[in-house]
Design a protein around this motif. Structure first.
Motif, mmCIF file in Angstrom:
data_model
loop_
_atom_site.group_PDB
_atom_site.id
_atom_site.type_symbol
_atom_site.label_atom_id
_atom_site.label_comp_id
_atom_site.label_asym_id
_atom_site.label_seq_id
_atom_site.Cartn_x
_atom_site.Cartn_y
_atom_site.Cartn_z
ATOM 1 N N SER A 86 0.828 -1.208 0.000
ATOM 2 C CA SER A 86 0.000 0.000 0.000
ATOM 3 C C SER A 86 0.865 1.262 0.000
ATOM 4 O O SER A 86 0.601 2.195 -0.763
ATOM 5 C CB SER A 86 -0.955 0.000 1.196
ATOM 6 O OG SER A 86 -0.254 0.020 2.421
ATOM 7 N N SER A 131 -10.283 -0.570 -12.740
ATOM 8 C CA SER A 131 -9.025 -1.298 -12.919
ATOM 9 C C SER A 131 -9.117 -2.213 -14.130
ATOM 10 O O SER A 131 -10.193 -2.467 -14.674
ATOM 11 C CB SER A 131 -8.688 -2.110 -11.660
ATOM 12 O OG SER A 131 -9.715 -3.019 -11.336
ATOM 13 N N THR A 161 -4.155 0.295 -13.111
ATOM 14 C CA THR A 161 -5.145 1.282 -12.670
ATOM 15 C C THR A 161 -4.562 2.683 -12.815
ATOM 16 O O THR A 161 -3.437 2.866 -13.302
ATOM 17 C CB THR A 161 -5.603 0.999 -11.224
ATOM 18 O OG1 THR A 161 -6.779 1.769 -10.942
ATOM 19 C CG2 THR A 161 -4.530 1.339 -10.205
ATOM 20 N N TRP A 166 -6.672 5.096 -7.364
ATOM 21 C CA TRP A 166 -5.873 4.803 -6.174
ATOM 22 C C TRP A 166 -6.032 5.880 -5.099
ATOM 23 O O TRP A 166 -5.925 5.596 -3.908
ATOM 24 C CB TRP A 166 -4.399 4.631 -6.535
ATOM 25 C CG TRP A 166 -3.601 4.137 -5.373
ATOM 26 C CD1 TRP A 166 -2.774 4.861 -4.550
ATOM 27 C CD2 TRP A 166 -3.595 2.801 -4.856
ATOM 28 N NE1 TRP A 166 -2.245 4.063 -3.571
ATOM 29 C CE2 TRP A 166 -2.732 2.798 -3.732
ATOM 30 C CE3 TRP A 166 -4.222 1.619 -5.228
ATOM 31 C CZ2 TRP A 166 -2.499 1.641 -2.983
ATOM 32 C CZ3 TRP A 166 -3.990 0.468 -4.490
ATOM 33 C CH2 TRP A 166 -3.141 0.489 -3.385
ATOM 34 N N TYR A 169 -8.147 4.858 -2.269
ATOM 35 C CA TYR A 169 -7.759 3.676 -1.507
ATOM 36 C C TYR A 169 -7.518 4.036 -0.043
ATOM 37 O O TYR A 169 -6.848 5.014 0.269
ATOM 38 C CB TYR A 169 -6.487 3.087 -2.115
ATOM 39 C CG TYR A 169 -5.956 1.846 -1.423
ATOM 40 C CD1 TYR A 169 -6.426 0.583 -1.761
ATOM 41 C CD2 TYR A 169 -4.969 1.937 -0.437
ATOM 42 C CE1 TYR A 169 -5.929 -0.557 -1.150
ATOM 43 C CE2 TYR A 169 -4.466 0.803 0.182
ATOM 44 C CZ TYR A 169 -4.959 -0.442 -0.184
ATOM 45 O OH TYR A 169 -4.463 -1.569 0.431
ATOM 46 N N PHE A 216 -8.541 -2.854 -1.779
ATOM 47 C CA PHE A 216 -8.756 -2.314 -3.123
ATOM 48 C C PHE A 216 -10.138 -2.685 -3.640
ATOM 49 O O PHE A 216 -10.817 -1.868 -4.277
ATOM 50 C CB PHE A 216 -7.669 -2.792 -4.087
ATOM 51 C CG PHE A 216 -7.754 -2.115 -5.422
ATOM 52 C CD1 PHE A 216 -7.401 -0.787 -5.565
ATOM 53 C CD2 PHE A 216 -8.220 -2.795 -6.536
ATOM 54 C CE1 PHE A 216 -7.502 -0.144 -6.801
ATOM 55 C CE2 PHE A 216 -8.336 -2.170 -7.773
ATOM 56 C CZ PHE A 216 -7.969 -0.839 -7.899
ATOM 57 N N SER A 219 -12.544 -0.403 -1.904
ATOM 58 C CA SER A 219 -12.476 0.944 -2.449
ATOM 59 C C SER A 219 -13.188 1.047 -3.786
ATOM 60 O O SER A 219 -13.948 1.994 -4.043
ATOM 61 C CB SER A 219 -11.003 1.352 -2.616
ATOM 62 O OG SER A 219 -10.883 2.555 -3.318
ATOM 63 N N GLN A 220 -12.971 0.053 -4.648
ATOM 64 C CA GLN A 220 -13.591 0.097 -5.969
ATOM 65 C C GLN A 220 -15.099 -0.061 -5.861
ATOM 66 O O GLN A 220 -15.851 0.629 -6.550
ATOM 67 C CB GLN A 220 -12.987 -0.984 -6.865
ATOM 68 C CG GLN A 220 -13.410 -0.858 -8.318
ATOM 69 C CD GLN A 220 -12.565 -1.687 -9.260
ATOM 70 O OE1 GLN A 220 -11.371 -1.463 -9.401
ATOM 71 N NE2 GLN A 220 -13.183 -2.661 -9.900
#
Length: 306
Positions: A86, A131, A161, A166, A169, A216, A219-220
């Motif tokens: 990360s 992504s 991505t 990001w 994130y 991730f 987050s997406q």
């Protein structure tokens, strides 16, 4: 294949496996990206000979014999998967607005790099897309005429991505505590997979899981974004072995064969989720294990060990 187009910046994440690193690095070298970011974790103090293995792994990526701007982010201390990857990707996206990301055990087909490069450009401003996957776990049971389709699932064994994605994130998924209580998961997942994701997100939220990938996905999904998935699998994960961090168990997606994508790419008309492909993934990776464990418990009751 459109090989004349410059390859997008590549991120290579390495640790302590020089043999796998060398295999994957050969494919990166073949692609000849003009920018290469290398992220490396440091050795664990309680593992014999790991410092030597980390040093040998870093030596593999020293010989860069093409015109390339190289950025290195090496930790001398062991940070673990969660913090190292990360923080490394935070560093990457502070310097570039897009990247293709490969870990040391994920062997890409040569077509993976131009495939990602073209799609990073095509969808750079499309907020619906979060992504680009290199993996396809359907074992060719889903037939599509286009070069790729869309999925709810980001698959991070070779992927790409943008900074715009990001920047959302959050390694600690700090909003999960509230979202867990208000039914948010009902809006992004199927009921059959709730148990899987609640368990995973809880472990991340509580700090009990040394991982970065579930965050991730979270987050997406939070941004209501979907992923691009190739028509055929482009990545073979070679890391299912005793020295792995997470991929220790046998798996039907270990060392999948690769089948290159053909150029020019055939683009779908609209970014619509392929529900058949997602159903296969959900049942085989987010649901099946629970069913298998339940069956094993029943069999043990019927046929107890003597």
């Amino acid at each position: 294949m459109n090989e004349a187009k410059p390859i997008a910046p590549v991120v290579f994440i390495i640790f302590n496996r020089p043999d796998l690193t060398e295999s994957v690095f050969k494919e990166i070298a073949r692609a000849r990206p003009s920018k290469l970011f290398i992220i490396a974790d440091g050795p664990r103090s309680d593992r014999a000979n790991e410092a030597e293995k980390c040093a040998k792994t870093r030596q593999v990526v020293e010989n860069i014999d093409w015109d390339c701007e190289v950025f290195r982010n090496y930790s001398e201390l062991n940070l673990g998967c969660r913090k190292r990857i990360s923080s490394g990707l935070d560093w990457v996206f502070s310097q570039t607005d897009r990247a293709i990301i490969v870990e040391d055990d994920c062997l890409p087909d040569p077509s993976f790099f131009p495939y990602c490069t073209e799609l990073l450009e095509k969808y750079e401003d499309d907020e619906r897309v979060g992504s680009i996957n290199g993996s396809n776990f359907t074992h060719d049971r889903v037939m599509v005429e286009d070069s790729y389709f869309f999925s709810r699932y980001p698959l991070i064994w070779g992927w790409a991505t943008w900074r715009r994605v990001w920047q959302n994130y959050d390694v600690s998924i700090s909003r999960w505590g509230t979202l867990r209580e208000n039914g948010w998961l009902n809006t992004v997942a199927y009921p059959d997979e709730f148990e899987h994701w609640i368990k995973a997100f809880n472990r991340v939220f509580e700090g009990g899981l040394d991982a970065w990938g579930y965050q991730f996905i979270f987050s997406q999904w939070l941004q209501r974004q979907i992923s691009i998935q190739p028509q055929h699998n482009l990545i073979s994960n070679l890391g299912f072995r005793a020295d792995a961090t997470h991929t220790l168990d046998a798996s039907n997606v270990a060392e999948l064969p690769r089948q290159g994508v053909e150029f020019p790419l055939r683009h779908p008309q609209v970014p619509a989720t392929n529900f058949l492909a997602d159903d296969i993934y959900m049942r085989e990776h987010c649901y099946r294990k629970k069913k298998e464990k339940g069956l094993k418990r029943i069999l043990r009751k019927i046929f107890p060990k003597r």
